[in-house]
Design a protein around this motif. Sequence first.
Motif, short mmCIF file in Angstrom:
data_model
loop_
_atom_site.label_atom_id
_atom_site.label_comp_id
_atom_site.label_asym_id
_atom_site.label_seq_id
_atom_site.Cartn_x
_atom_site.Cartn_y
_atom_site.Cartn_z
N ALA A 216 -7.03 1.78 -16.01
CA ALA A 216 -7.13 0.61 -15.14
C ALA A 216 -5.83 0.37 -14.39
O ALA A 216 -5.82 0.10 -13.18
CB ALA A 216 -7.51 -0.62 -15.96
N ALA A 219 -5.07 3.24 -11.76
CA ALA A 219 -5.84 3.08 -10.52
C ALA A 219 -5.23 2.00 -9.65
O ALA A 219 -5.15 2.15 -8.41
CB ALA A 219 -7.29 2.74 -10.86
N ARG A 220 -4.77 0.94 -10.28
CA ARG A 220 -4.14 -0.13 -9.51
C ARG A 220 -2.86 0.38 -8.83
O ARG A 220 -2.61 0.09 -7.67
CB ARG A 220 -3.83 -1.31 -10.44
N GLU A 223 -3.45 2.72 -5.76
CA GLU A 223 -3.90 2.11 -4.50
C GLU A 223 -2.81 2.14 -3.44
O GLU A 223 -3.10 2.28 -2.24
CB GLU A 223 -4.36 0.68 -4.76
N ARG A 229 -1.97 9.10 -6.29
CA ARG A 229 -3.41 9.26 -6.11
C ARG A 229 -3.79 10.73 -6.03
O ARG A 229 -4.74 11.18 -6.68
CB ARG A 229 -3.83 8.51 -4.84
N PRO A 248 -16.76 -0.99 -14.79
CA PRO A 248 -15.93 -1.35 -13.63
C PRO A 248 -14.62 -0.58 -13.57
O PRO A 248 -14.13 -0.26 -12.49
CB PRO A 248 -15.68 -2.85 -13.84
N VAL A 249 -14.01 -0.28 -14.74
CA VAL A 249 -12.77 0.50 -14.76
C VAL A 249 -13.05 1.91 -14.26
O VAL A 249 -12.30 2.44 -13.42
CB VAL A 249 -12.18 0.54 -16.18
N ALA A 251 -15.52 2.91 -12.33
CA ALA A 251 -15.90 2.88 -10.92
C ALA A 251 -14.68 2.66 -10.03
O ALA A 251 -14.56 3.29 -8.96
CB ALA A 251 -16.94 1.79 -10.68
N HIS A 252 -13.77 1.78 -10.43
CA HIS A 252 -12.59 1.51 -9.61
C HIS A 252 -11.70 2.74 -9.54
O HIS A 252 -11.18 3.09 -8.47
CB HIS A 252 -11.82 0.32 -10.18
N GLN A 254 -12.63 5.87 -9.86
CA GLN A 254 -13.31 6.85 -9.01
C GLN A 254 -13.14 6.49 -7.53
O GLN A 254 -12.88 7.37 -6.69
CB GLN A 254 -14.80 6.88 -9.36
N TRP A 255 -13.22 5.23 -7.21
CA TRP A 255 -13.12 4.79 -5.81
C TRP A 255 -11.71 5.01 -5.27
O TRP A 255 -11.54 5.47 -4.14
CB TRP A 255 -13.50 3.32 -5.72
N VAL A 256 -10.70 4.69 -6.09
CA VAL A 256 -9.32 4.81 -5.63
C VAL A 256 -8.87 6.27 -5.59
O VAL A 256 -8.29 6.74 -4.60
CB VAL A 256 -8.37 3.99 -6.55
#
Length: 462
Positions: A216, A219-220, A223, A229, A248-249, A251-252, A254-256
């Motif tokens: 978590a 990923a933050r 960003e 990244r 949610p962790v 998914a976030h 994966q998105w970032v």
Amino acid sequence: MSPVPRRLVIDGEPIAATALRTAVERTARAMARELGPADPPLAVGVDATTGPAVLVTALAAEQVGAPLFLRGHQGAEQHWPAEVGAVASPAATARGGELAPLVTATRTPRAAPPAPGTGALFWTSGSSGPAKAVVLTRAALDYQAHATAQHLGIDGDDALLLPLPLNHAYGHSVFGIWRRLGGELNLHTALRPEVVAADVAGRRTTSLDGVPFLYALLARAAESDPRLRDRLRSLKVRGCGGAVLPAPVAAHFQWVVGAPVHDGYGLTEAGPNVALSSDGHLRAGTVGTVLPGTAVRIAAGTGEIQVSGPGLMTGYLGRPDATAEALSDDGWLRTGDTGSLDADGFLSVLGRLKDIIIVLGENHAPAVVEDVLRADDAVADAVVVGVPTQQAHGDAVFAFVEPADPGRPPSERALRTRCHRSLPPLLRPRVIRIGTLPRLPGGKADRQQLRRLAAASGGRCP
């Protein structure tokens, strides 16, 4: 397999192969001297949770054929049993570069060696009651290392970043891969996400293991850090265990990052890995596929995940009663977790039958919190349950308290003050409900009903 792996970094400091070899040989000589001539040998305990003391002691114990007894994370677990004939402690000069630990005999008068073939013993909190020591054979540890490496595609060219304790089965399994396959191990003696991020971005890394909380935060950080990244996305393995990976962790991340976290499932009693995700074994909502050589079945009626294979424990040290409860008559491990297995062999973990609380990847017995609450004179009984949340830290802690006198119930404020003084932040109950506890016909509190009441909130305060 060489006597001592060549490439090692501890907290950013490269360790020369000659220095490591000297430390291991020195420790092995001290260990042999203090353990004496017992055949099979007594176990050696390690009075540390990570760092050079654990790593060097593990390598030295393998040289002399001594089982390794790893320290638990609770202070009460440090009463070494009779099987431990010597204890290795970090040297006082470790900060100055001393790798070899101090090895001292325990002088236990009733010393009794573990069963022949024992490789390591790990403490586990279990579902309730006192901690138990899980016994794993050398063959089980060898199997775990090779099967996990095969499953993940790891070989001697990989650089493994490990910011997890070595006294837990998860962290120790990564150490085992490095020990047997070579490559580079970058060991962090404390979990500092900013240091992990810096190493991923700036040091050659192909494999990272961690808990959901770490991913978590990574990923933050990614960003606003394109290099981090890109490096996270290029990793061969982004392994995650120790707790349920919140959707949610995942998914976030994966998105970032543009790549998934590789969720997995295991437990100390299984050696620990049972099923793992990797780029070749990936399906959303699952923990991947079962390791080669391991088998999983779902028990009819309860839906419990049960495991068989060469990585299983032989039992709990000195606890035949608990061993009989954990292992079925046909040798399958009852995990206490519920799940499902699809036609392609992907395992999903749905919930838990066991009464454990998982916070930041560590298991805690509810009794730790319950005892604090019961210490209040106005409390007759207390039941604590952990509810899985969609937060990276793990479970939310719910407490149900029964007053000693219904006419004079305890003050919730007083109970929270007591918990604040005695418990770490994430083990303090998020919700405290005061009232009569539902009970089973035998008089015990109905934990299943209380767990359902807590789960109905979704891990949120009402």
